[in-house]
Design a protein around this motif. Sequence first.
Motif, mmCIF file in Angstrom:
data_model
loop_
_atom_site.group_PDB
_atom_site.id
_atom_site.type_symbol
_atom_site.label_atom_id
_atom_site.label_comp_id
_atom_site.label_asym_id
_atom_site.label_seq_id
_atom_site.Cartn_x
_atom_site.Cartn_y
_atom_site.Cartn_z
ATOM 1 N N LEU A 101 0.850 -1.193 0.000
ATOM 2 C CA LEU A 101 0.000 0.000 0.000
ATOM 3 C C LEU A 101 0.884 1.241 0.000
ATOM 4 O O LEU A 101 1.776 1.375 0.844
ATOM 5 C CB LEU A 101 -0.872 0.011 1.271
ATOM 6 C CG LEU A 101 -1.765 1.242 1.451
ATOM 7 C CD1 LEU A 101 -2.942 1.201 0.478
ATOM 8 C CD2 LEU A 101 -2.275 1.338 2.889
ATOM 9 N N PHE A 102 0.644 2.130 -0.965
ATOM 10 C CA PHE A 102 1.259 3.457 -0.927
ATOM 11 C C PHE A 102 0.237 4.377 -0.270
ATOM 12 O O PHE A 102 -0.770 4.721 -0.880
ATOM 13 C CB PHE A 102 1.609 3.935 -2.332
ATOM 14 C CG PHE A 102 2.697 3.119 -2.992
ATOM 15 C CD1 PHE A 102 3.940 2.977 -2.389
ATOM 16 C CD2 PHE A 102 2.478 2.499 -4.218
ATOM 17 C CE1 PHE A 102 4.944 2.228 -2.986
ATOM 18 C CE2 PHE A 102 3.477 1.751 -4.827
ATOM 19 C CZ PHE A 102 4.710 1.608 -4.210
ATOM 20 N N CYS A 103 0.494 4.738 0.985
ATOM 21 C CA CYS A 103 -0.550 5.414 1.775
ATOM 22 C C CYS A 103 -0.315 6.902 1.939
ATOM 23 O O CYS A 103 -1.076 7.566 2.636
ATOM 24 C CB CYS A 103 -0.688 4.745 3.133
ATOM 25 S SG CYS A 103 0.732 5.041 4.198
ATOM 26 N N GLY A 104 0.741 7.448 1.305
ATOM 27 C CA GLY A 104 0.967 8.898 1.384
ATOM 28 C C GLY A 104 1.120 9.359 2.827
ATOM 29 O O GLY A 104 1.847 8.748 3.616
ATOM 30 N N ASP A 105 0.428 10.435 3.177
ATOM 31 C CA ASP A 105 0.501 10.998 4.537
ATOM 32 C C ASP A 105 -0.687 10.565 5.392
ATOM 33 O O ASP A 105 -1.114 11.301 6.285
ATOM 34 C CB ASP A 105 0.531 12.536 4.470
ATOM 35 C CG ASP A 105 1.902 13.071 4.076
ATOM 36 O OD1 ASP A 105 2.837 12.275 3.924
ATOM 37 O OD2 ASP A 105 2.009 14.311 3.915
ATOM 38 N N THR A 106 -1.243 9.385 5.098
ATOM 39 C CA THR A 106 -2.379 8.917 5.900
ATOM 40 C C THR A 106 -1.888 8.211 7.151
ATOM 41 O O THR A 106 -2.197 8.617 8.272
ATOM 42 C CB THR A 106 -3.262 7.998 5.044
ATOM 43 O OG1 THR A 106 -3.802 8.773 3.990
ATOM 44 C CG2 THR A 106 -4.387 7.404 5.853
ATOM 45 N N ASN A 128 -9.605 2.655 9.200
ATOM 46 C CA ASN A 128 -10.285 1.356 9.221
ATOM 47 C C ASN A 128 -10.175 0.643 7.875
ATOM 48 O O ASN A 128 -10.107 -0.588 7.826
ATOM 49 C CB ASN A 128 -11.764 1.518 9.596
ATOM 50 C CG ASN A 128 -11.941 1.834 11.072
ATOM 51 O OD1 ASN A 128 -11.047 1.573 11.884
ATOM 52 N ND2 ASN A 128 -13.079 2.403 11.435
ATOM 53 N N SER A 129 -10.159 1.420 6.779
ATOM 54 C CA SER A 129 -10.015 0.775 5.464
ATOM 55 C C SER A 129 -8.611 0.186 5.310
ATOM 56 O O SER A 129 -8.415 -0.788 4.582
ATOM 57 C CB SER A 129 -10.337 1.759 4.329
ATOM 58 O OG SER A 129 -9.285 2.697 4.149
ATOM 59 N N ILE A 130 -7.631 0.758 6.014
ATOM 60 C CA ILE A 130 -6.271 0.186 5.983
ATOM 61 C C ILE A 130 -6.227 -1.079 6.842
ATOM 62 O O ILE A 130 -5.698 -2.105 6.419
ATOM 63 C CB ILE A 130 -5.223 1.213 6.474
ATOM 64 C CG1 ILE A 130 -5.158 2.404 5.517
ATOM 65 C CG2 ILE A 130 -3.845 0.546 6.621
ATOM 66 C CD1 ILE A 130 -4.178 3.507 5.937
ATOM 67 N N THR A 131 -6.805 -1.028 8.037
ATOM 68 C CA THR A 131 -6.728 -2.209 8.919
ATOM 69 C C THR A 131 -7.531 -3.387 8.351
ATOM 70 O O THR A 131 -7.312 -4.521 8.766
ATOM 71 C CB THR A 131 -7.177 -1.894 10.360
ATOM 72 O OG1 THR A 131 -8.498 -1.372 10.327
ATOM 73 C CG2 THR A 131 -6.259 -0.894 11.019
ATOM 74 N N ALA A 132 -8.433 -3.112 7.410
ATOM 75 C CA ALA A 132 -9.187 -4.209 6.772
ATOM 76 C C ALA A 132 -8.356 -4.951 5.722
ATOM 77 O O ALA A 132 -8.768 -6.003 5.243
ATOM 78 C CB ALA A 132 -10.460 -3.646 6.131
ATOM 79 N N LEU A 133 -7.185 -4.420 5.378
ATOM 80 C CA LEU A 133 -6.319 -5.090 4.387
ATOM 81 C C LEU A 133 -5.617 -6.284 5.051
ATOM 82 O O LEU A 133 -5.541 -6.355 6.283
ATOM 83 C CB LEU A 133 -5.266 -4.100 3.860
ATOM 84 C CG LEU A 133 -5.808 -2.883 3.085
ATOM 85 C CD1 LEU A 133 -4.667 -1.905 2.773
ATOM 86 C CD2 LEU A 133 -6.504 -3.316 1.795
#
Length: 231
Positions: A101-106, A128-133
């Motif tokens: 995942l390229f998540c930038g400054d999130t 939450n959308s990241i932790t669902a990965l």
Amino acid sequence: MVVDPGDAAPVIEFLNEHQLTLSAVLITHHHPDHTGGIKTLSDTFPDLSVFGPHNPKIRGITDSLQHQERCFINDLSLQFTVMAAPGHTLDHIMYYTEGLLFCGDTLFSAGCGRLFEGTPEQMTATLNSITALPADTMIYCTHEYTLANIEFALAVEPQNPSLLEYKDWVTHQRNNDKPSLPTSLQTQLHINPFLRLHQSDVKGYAETLTKSTLTQSVEVFAALRSAKDRF
Ligand SMILES: [Zn+2]
């Protein structure tokens, strides 16, 4: 391919050194330290594809992307799924492909981006959308803020054994001029207070700050984020 080139010079230097050409640029959001290199890179590589959010303020985007759209980098046989990520900014997007995942400054290691434009509700939904990965997803954050973030994370969870162990590893990496990034989602779930809002120490820290009982994770997040802004 490069992500968020704030400055073209180190990119061109790296490409020359390794005798590579540039196929694509991925942009996550409009901040100048993520977009400042677009013009020079586009001038240097006229066929360059510049992917980014649909935000007319960003000059030089050739392919603008929305939530759940696919982004194909044909030269590299790569395909990303775009995830909307409002919070740090409202235009923020992330790029996901299996395993990374390229998540930038999130998300940052042991921390998360400041809320310049979005609300705590938006940022918690994005996190939450990241932790669902899948937990083995490698997360490529765009700043090496890890050591400073660990200091705040330790103020929140001074007894977290994973965090103490991680601090030793990061300190060793940085002392040897090596990055702490990328990091795995698995690691972040153990050490990042912003992904641990239900843990009793994290919730307790937020309740001490606000002098109230917090029932919603978004309230815990908001208290932590504003404490980090002042830390
Ligand atoms: Zn930013």
